[in-house]
Design a protein around this motif. Sequence first.
Motif, PDB file in Angstrom:
ATOM      1  N   ASP A  16      38.586  23.467  38.518  1.00  0.00           N
ATOM      2  CA  ASP A  16      38.800  24.301  37.335  1.00  0.00           C
ATOM      3  C   ASP A  16      38.008  23.766  36.153  1.00  0.00           C
ATOM      4  N   LEU A  53      34.230  24.354  36.603  1.00  0.00           N
ATOM      5  CA  LEU A  53      33.867  25.752  36.396  1.00  0.00           C
ATOM      6  C   LEU A  53      33.870  26.127  34.913  1.00  0.00           C
ATOM      7  N   LYS A  54      34.609  25.396  34.106  1.00  0.00           N
ATOM      8  CA  LYS A  54      34.601  25.630  32.660  1.00  0.00           C
ATOM      9  C   LYS A  54      33.432  24.902  31.990  1.00  0.00           C
ATOM     10  N   TRP A  84      27.883  29.081  36.164  1.00  0.00           N
ATOM     11  CA  TRP A  84      28.183  29.395  37.565  1.00  0.00           C
ATOM     12  C   TRP A  84      26.896  29.654  38.343  1.00  0.00           C
ATOM     13  N   GLU A 104      23.051  32.621  41.268  1.00  0.00           N
ATOM     14  CA  GLU A 104      24.035  32.867  40.231  1.00  0.00           C
ATOM     15  C   GLU A 104      25.275  33.512  40.837  1.00  0.00           C
ATOM     16  N   PHE A 105      26.430  33.155  40.302  1.00  0.00           N
ATOM     17  CA  PHE A 105      27.694  33.654  40.820  1.00  0.00           C
ATOM     18  C   PHE A 105      28.457  34.424  39.758  1.00  0.00           C
ATOM     19  N   GLU A 106      29.156  35.458  40.200  1.00  0.00           N
ATOM     20  CA  GLU A 106      30.097  36.182  39.366  1.00  0.00           C
ATOM     21  C   GLU A 106      31.490  35.805  39.830  1.00  0.00           C
ATOM     22  N   TYR A 107      32.480  36.192  39.075  1.00  0.00           N
ATOM     23  CA  TYR A 107      33.857  35.812  39.386  1.00  0.00           C
ATOM     24  C   TYR A 107      34.254  36.205  40.809  1.00  0.00           C
ATOM     25  N   SER A 108      33.819  37.374  41.266  1.00  0.00           N
ATOM     26  CA  SER A 108      34.216  37.854  42.591  1.00  0.00           C
ATOM     27  C   SER A 108      33.702  36.968  43.721  1.00  0.00           C
ATOM     28  N   LEU A 127      33.070  33.597  43.345  1.00  0.00           N
ATOM     29  CA  LEU A 127      33.228  32.212  42.906  1.00  0.00           C
ATOM     30  C   LEU A 127      33.753  31.280  43.998  1.00  0.00           C
ATOM     31  N   ARG A 128      34.431  31.828  44.998  1.00  0.00           N
ATOM     32  CA  ARG A 128      34.959  30.981  46.083  1.00  0.00           C
ATOM     33  C   ARG A 128      33.832  30.312  46.874  1.00  0.00           C
TER      34      ARG A 128
END
Length: 114
Positions: free
Chosen positions: A21, A24-25, A29, A37-41, A43-44
């Motif tokens: 956590d 990621l802050k 990402w 590049e990653f989006e929230y969907s 992120l795993r």
Amino acid sequence: MSADLYGTSAKYKREEQGYRDKALKLFPWICGRCAREFEYSGLRELTVHHIDHDHTNNPQDGSNWELLCLYCHDNEHAKYTEYEQHPTRVDAGDNNQDLATYNPFADLKSMLKK
């Protein structure tokens, strides 16, 4: 994950979630190797890699972490494991007889004159 290595599996998962956590802050990402590049969907698929390979070394400033995608993270650990099994080191000035001796560009200047 071995319970002996990290105490209990539940304890390790709690610790991992805490530094994940925070990482990621702290960081964008983006995979630190392939720059995906990653989006929230998705992120795993972005993981936290410990630069010194010590999962208990979790400085709060994130200096021992980098975000890597699953594929780059697996590759990073494979390189580390392979190096442990087959360590190699070349020092400057070594006259290692196993080095390649063929130089395809040795006569390039004269070939270009033709």
